[in-house]
Structure formats: C-alpha cells, structure tokens
Design an enzyme around this catalytic site. Structure first.
Site, PDB file in Angstrom:
ATOM      1  N   ASN A 121     -16.732  -3.174   6.980  1.00 42.45           N
ATOM      2  CA  ASN A 121     -17.944  -3.422   6.212  1.00 42.45           C
ATOM      3  C   ASN A 121     -18.031  -4.952   5.987  1.00 42.45           C
ATOM      4  O   ASN A 121     -18.900  -5.734   6.366  1.00 42.45           O
ATOM      5  CB  ASN A 121     -18.182  -2.702   4.954  1.00 42.45           C
ATOM      6  N   GLY A 137     -14.105  -3.291  -8.730  1.00 40.72           N
ATOM      7  CA  GLY A 137     -13.748  -4.386  -7.839  1.00 40.72           C
ATOM      8  C   GLY A 137     -12.237  -4.412  -8.135  1.00 40.72           C
ATOM      9  O   GLY A 137     -11.551  -5.222  -7.369  1.00 40.72           O
ATOM     10  N   GLN A 142      -6.328   3.400  -7.283  1.00 40.69           N
ATOM     11  CA  GLN A 142      -5.041   2.658  -6.488  1.00 40.69           C
ATOM     12  C   GLN A 142      -4.423   3.662  -5.385  1.00 40.69           C
ATOM     13  O   GLN A 142      -4.612   4.671  -5.196  1.00 40.69           O
ATOM     14  CB  GLN A 142      -3.968   2.756  -7.584  1.00 40.69           C
ATOM     15  N   ARG A 143      -3.995   2.664  -4.299  1.00 40.16           N
ATOM     16  CA  ARG A 143      -3.636   3.191  -3.263  1.00 40.16           C
ATOM     17  C   ARG A 143      -2.586   2.407  -2.581  1.00 40.16           C
ATOM     18  O   ARG A 143      -2.957   1.165  -1.973  1.00 40.16           O
ATOM     19  CB  ARG A 143      -4.778   3.494  -2.073  1.00 40.16           C
ATOM     20  N   TYR A 152     -12.768  16.264   3.473  1.00 34.87           N
ATOM     21  CA  TYR A 152     -11.591  15.420   4.237  1.00 34.87           C
ATOM     22  C   TYR A 152     -10.106  15.467   3.335  1.00 34.87           C
ATOM     23  O   TYR A 152      -9.133  15.981   4.088  1.00 34.87           O
ATOM     24  CB  TYR A 152     -12.002  14.090   4.387  1.00 34.87           C
ATOM     25  N   ASP A 153     -10.230  15.232   2.161  1.00 35.89           N
ATOM     26  CA  ASP A 153      -8.848  15.358   1.272  1.00 35.89           C
ATOM     27  C   ASP A 153      -8.366  16.754   1.532  1.00 35.89           C
ATOM     28  O   ASP A 153      -7.254  16.893   1.868  1.00 35.89           O
ATOM     29  CB  ASP A 153      -9.261  14.891  -0.199  1.00 35.89           C
TER      30      ASP A 153
END
EC number: 4.1.1.35
Length: 345
Positions: A220, A237, A304-305, A175-176
């Site tokens: 989800n 998390g 991180q995004r 995908y990437d």
C-alpha cells in the site's frame, strides 16, 4: 500468559508411510519431484525460483490464480523440469511427488475478506486434500501457516509455545482460524498416519511480485508513494509489524522442509517497526514530498507483531539477512516497472 505447545522439535513415534514404489524403481528419474500449491503467488513464485535452481528438482505448480498470476512464473513455462496445473486445492489432486509445499490461500485481508467462505474452505478442505495426497504417495508436506494464529497477542514477542488470542467470529477469522485448523489437521495426520509434516508460521513478508493493491501495508505505502498519494496509516499508528524480505523467507522455508523438525517454527524478521515509522521510511526513501494521513483502523487489527525466532536460529540455522531499508528499494523498482512510473531525477 503463554501455554505449553510444541517447541518445534516434535518427533514422530510412528514410521512414515512407505513411498510410492515408482519413486524407487529403475524407471524412476533421480530427480526430487516437488509440488508447490499457490506457486503462482507472491511467496510461492519466489520459492519456485529457488527450487528450480537445483537441477535435480522437478517442480509442479498448482494454482487457481485467485491471487496468483502466470506472469510470476512465466519464465519457467515450457522448461522440461517445470509443470503448471490450473487447479483449486479444494478439489483433490492426483500427482506423484516427494515433497509438497502447501502455500495455497489468500493472505491479504482484502482478498480473504472478499470471500471468507472460500478462504476457510481453502484452509480446511485444501489442507485435507494435500494431506490425503501426502498420505497416498508418502510425501513430506510443509504448511505455510501464519503469525495470525497468535491473533492480537498478549505475549510479546510471540514464541511458538504461545496459543494466541484470536477472535473466532471476527471478519479476519476465516484466515486466522482457518490456519489454526490447518495446523491441527497437519498434526492429526502426523500422529494418526505417520505423515512427515513441517509447519512454518510466517510473519509479514514483502518484496517484488506482491499484488500492488492487495491491502497489505508495505505494498500500500509503496504504491501510494509512487502515485503521489498520501500514505494512509491506520490509527493509532503505534501498532507494530516485523517485515521479512521474500528471499530470506524462502530460504527459511527450504531449510525447514529439508530439516528434521516438524515445527511449528516462526519464520520472520524480528526487527519491529510502528506503522508511523514504516510510513516515514517509505516517504524518505521513495517520495519525500507526500504527506502521511491517519485513517480509521480495521476490526481485530493486532497491536503488536514480532516473532521470537530462537527456534529458527537453533534448529534451522536461519535468521534474516536483508534489512528493511535495503529491501524496500528492491520492491520499489519492481512496482515502478509494473506501474509504469519512472524514477524522478
């Protein structure tokens, strides 16, 4: 360290290809004919809704239903300005159109890891086929690329000038790297053949019509909350994501297509949440009685995004309007309907 790349304001030195003479003849309808690949999918179907609002648009959807569903676009079937084609973009498609929104590709890790070879074929061969179509008919083409092109970023937030930190041989690479190659193909056709291109790098998007068990975190959590199951947060998390409501995303895509900039341009919501914060918000809004459970993480999960949307604001006059706390209940209502779970009084 960030490297210099397109700032989203690239202009072509070559004239665009001549549109089909049929589009300018007295026999041509005045309508804009628009192809949406992947138009039966989550974002694609909302884009179709937006395009169909304009009575001057004729919309053609091409979808193989790998992750999309006819239910998402059922209300348009039979409409005189709408056409649905069951088609896989890895095969050539011959239609006369003015614009192409190329969204076709599995976007959920569950789906693209299930058939990684098919995923990269869709990104590479599918994009080649759509560019070939754009070249033949003189259409403008928009590619929905992804924030995944930044990989596990070393720059935060991510501007379009950042070249990324991507594992080329990992389980997510189909995908990437597939989307990275698709971007390369778009610019090569633009430079070599003068094709009018637009590239959107879309960040995490949520809203009604998401596949309920597609493995993405918002769907989800909502499905788990409605089923009275623990919310499974992948360790540690503290990894962050930014969530854009689908109507904001669609607005950004249309603005990019109609504007004068090739991109790539980030489209996403810069509001940043840790996975724990997201789980706690879903728990609070939907089902306060459930527990939050930590589970093992998946390989190559970005820490991180967050998009830098400076270019989107400046060049498109776009920024998201819907906050996460306002968008989640809209998605919850859709999931309740599809799961058959009534709201407790």
């Amino acid at each position: 360290m960030a490297n210099n790349a397109s700032n989203g304001d690239h202009k072509s030195s070559k004239p665009p290809p001549t549109p089909s003479p049929l589009r300018n003849s007295k026999f041509s309808q005045s309508n804009m004919r628009i192809l949406v690949t992947g138009g039966a999918g989550f974002i694609g179907s909302h884009l179709v809704d937006k395009l169909m609002e304009n009575e001057k648009n004729e919309v053609i959807v091409a979808d193989n239903y790998f992750t999309g569903s006819k239910d998402n676009i059922r209300k348009w079937i039979g409409h005189p300005r709408f056409e649905l084609i069951r088609h896989d973009v890895t095969e050539p498609l011959l239609v006369e159109v003015d614009q192409i929104y190329h969204l076709a590709c599995p976007a959920s890790p569950i789906f693209y890891k299930h058939n990684p070879v098919k995923t990269i074929k869709t990104n590479v061969i599918g994009t080649l086929n759509m560019l070939g179509l754009a070249k033949r008919v003189g259409a403008r083409i928009l590619l929905t690329s992804t924030s995944e092109v930044y990989g596990d970023p070393l720059v935060h937030p991510q501007p379009e000038s950042y070249w990324g930190n991507v594992n080329p041989i990992g389980v997510r690479s189909c995908y990437d790297e597939g989307k990275r190659v698709a971007e390369t193909l778009m610019f090569d056709y633009h430079r070599q053949h003068g094709i009018e291109i637009r590239i959107a790098r879309i960040f995490n998007t949520y809203g009604p019509r998401m596949n309920i068990d597609d493995g993405r975190v918002v769907s989800n959590f909502i499905a788990q909350a409605l089923r009275d199951e623990p919310l499974t947060v992948q360790a540690p998390g503290t990894q962050t994501r930014s969530f854009c409501y689908v109507s904001d995303m669609v607005d950004g895509l249309v603005r990019l297509m109609e504007g004068e900039n090739t991109g790539p341009i980030n489209i996403g919501n810069p509001g940043e949440f840790t996975m724990i914060e997201l789980a706690e918000t879903v728990k609070e809004l939907i089902n306060p009685k459930i527990e939050i459970k930590m589970v093992e993480n998946t390989p190559d999960d970005p820490r991180q995004r967050k998009p830098d949307i400076t270019n989107a604001k400046k060049m498109l006059g776009w920024e998201p309007k819907i906050k996460l706390r306002d968008g989640l209940p809209l998605m919850e209502a859709d999931f309740r309907l599809r799961l058959g779970v009534a709201k407790k009084l």
